[in-house]
Every structure is written in structure tokens, then in C-alpha cells.
Design an enzyme around this catalytic site. Structure first.
Site: not given
Ligand code: MN
Ligand code: MN
Length: 294
Positions: A85, A96, A156, A164, A189, A280
């Protein structure tokens, strides 16, 4: 969302995608965790951006929040299901993104389940969409493969320097009035698992975030100053701290955690020890949505 902001999100997304792909190319048995994070985070810095958080490497039943410590000697095993990630920030605007590789060749379907759930969710994004619909699509897709979505992890919003932000984007059917707003940036995600579909906290995963900056002690003040300048309130790793001698970094960070200056994230694992996959992307919610990390 103005053009300049869109451009920064696009730039962060492009670099995050490249860094993710570089990391995925390395995933094979025997490779050191430290080599993975150095390569991925190195690429981000070479491109003139900064990691928005330490690269998370999650193996098997781990879903999130593990990054190698300074002296980590862990390597990937032959049958690992491993997800990375990656977060990138450009002037605080974040991309992200995550993907999973199955080294065992026994969990192909699990990997596909989270990827397809992500794609199906991205396909319906538009301003005004009820976020519960996203959870429904994700749950339906993952259950269609015979797995469970992880119910207590979610996507998020992201905002400048906030990893977030705003509403959470559920991975299961959710009864809510919340809708997507034009000009919002969100990360979607889905996590799929062969286990419980719920994560619990494990041990500390070497990822930290600033909580408060009132501190005593010279070393502690120096480290906290660097954290405030470099990472602000974004998550960071001890291996990023350069302002004090290396042998003192981890003990100083531990002190700051005990004093309540830093929050230490716990590793999150499936409750029943099931295998976990994650996919994600970050998307700008516009009339023509932009998936920045694809
Ligand atoms: Mn992530
Ligand atoms: Mn994330």
C-alpha cells in the site's frame, strides 16, 4: 476543485502508480522488506514528491499498518500473499493505492476478488452517489467469489495533508444518507478475506503519527521538530528520521510514544487468521471522475 489542485492530485497519483508497480515487480520469495520500501519510497523521492505514509507491506492474514523497522531483517516467504500500500503527497495532495500479489499461486481468486470489487466500485462513482451503494457493490462482488469483505476497514476521503478525511467509504452494505460531493477526493479500498471478515489489532507496526508537540528533553524536541516540519500530521516511519544519530532514533521514538506525543499504529489482522487481499485507487469525484492512481 480548481485546475491547480487537480493537477497536483494527478501528479501524486501518477507517481504513486509508478512506485506501486516498481514495488510489485520486486515481490518474490527471499526479497527483503527493507529493499521493497527503499525502492518504492526511493522512487517517490526521485520524482520530487514525498511518501504520504510509509509503504505498508502486509503478508497473509495482515491487512494493514506494518512497515519494516530500521533493523528489520524480514524477507518474503515462498507462499506469501503480499500486499503493498503506497501513498504519495505533492504539496500535501495525496495519491493512495494498493495491490496484492499471491506468491503461492493458491489464492489467485482472492486477489481477483478485491481487484474486481474495486473496478466495479470505480465504475459507479459520480457526484451525488450514496456511499452505501459503493459498499454494496464491493460486498456483492467479493461474496460472489465466495470470500468476505473486511467490514471494519474502509476507504476514506483525502484532503490536503489529511490521509483520512471526511466520510468513510464502506466495504459492506451500509444504510447511510452520505453522498459523494463533486470536487471530493476519495480512496476506495476493498479487502477480501478467506477468514472472519473483521480485523483485530496486533502488535505495533512501526508506523507513527504526531499527537501533540509539548515535550521535554533535547533529543525528543529535536525529533519532534523534524516530524512537525517534514511529516506534519501524516503517518511516518522511524527510518525516515535523520536529525539525530541513527542508533538513538528508535529509543527516542519509543519514548515519545510512551509520553503520548506520538501515536503508534497497531498491525491489523483478520480475526480468524484468514488470507487477506487488498486493492486500492484514489479517485477525484467530478462529472467525469479521474482515477489518479491507475
Ligand atoms: Mn492505502
Ligand atoms: Mn487508503
Amino acid at each position: 476543485m480548481d485546475e491547480d489542485t487537480i493537477e497536483k492530485y494527478r501528479e501524486a497519483g501518477r507517481i504513486a502508480k509508478e512506485a506501486r508497480e516498481k514495488g510489485l515487480d520486486l515481490l518474490e520469495p527471499g526479497v527483503a522488506f527493507t529493499k521493497i520500501v527503499e525502492t518504492v519510497e526511493g522512487h517517490i523521492r526521485e520524482e520530487g514528491a514525498k511518501p504520504a505514509f510509509p509503504v505498508n507491506i502486509s503478508v497473509d492474514d495482515v491487512a494493514a499498518h506494518y512497515t519494516p523497522s530500521i533493523h528489520d531483517d524480514a524477507t518474503l516467504g515462498e507462499d506469501d500473499v503480499v500486499n503493498i500500500d503506497v501513498g504519495v503527497q505533492v504539496d500535501g495532495y495525496i495519491g493512495d493505492t494498493a495491490a496484492t500479489v499471491d506468491l503461492s499461486a493458491e489464492h489467485d481468486e482472492l486477489v481477483k476478488a478485491s481487484e474486481e470489487a474495486l473496478q466495479n466500485a470505480l465504475d459507479i462513482i459520480e457526484p451525488g452517489l450514496n456511499v452505501g451503494r459503493i459498499g454494496e457493490v464491493i460486498q456483492d462482488t467479493i461474496e460472489g467469489y465466495g470470500f468476505k469483505p473486511i467490514r471494519n476497514l474502509s476507504g476514506h476521503g483525502v484532503e490536503q495533508y489529511v490521509q483520512h478525511a471526511g466520510n468513510s467509504i464502506p466495504n459492506i452494505v451500509t444504510d447511510t444518507e452520505e453522498t459523494l460531493k463533486a470536487g471530493q477526493a476519495i480512496a476506495i479500498e476493498p479487502f477480501a478475506t478467506t477468514g472472519a471478515g473483521e480485523v483485530k489489532n496486533g502488535k505495533e507496526g512501526n508506523i507513527y503519527r504526531l499527537e501533540n508537540d509539548r515535550v521535554r528533553g533535547r533529543m525528543e524536541r529535536k525529533v519532534l521538530g523534524e516530524i512537525k516540519n517534514e511529516f506534519r500530521t501524516l503517518p511516518f516511519a522511524a527510518r525516515w528520521i535523520t536529525g539525530i544519530p541513527r542508533p538513538r532514533v528508535e529509543t527516542t521514538v519509543s519514548k515519545l510514544v510512551r509520553a503520548g506525543n506520538l501515536h503508534a499504529y497497531d498491525v491489523l489482522k483478520d480475526k480468524e487468521g484468514g488470507m487477506v487481499s487488498q486493492a486500492e485507487h484514489t479517485v477525484l469525484v467530478l462529472d467525469d471522475p479521474i482515477v489518479t492512481t491507475r
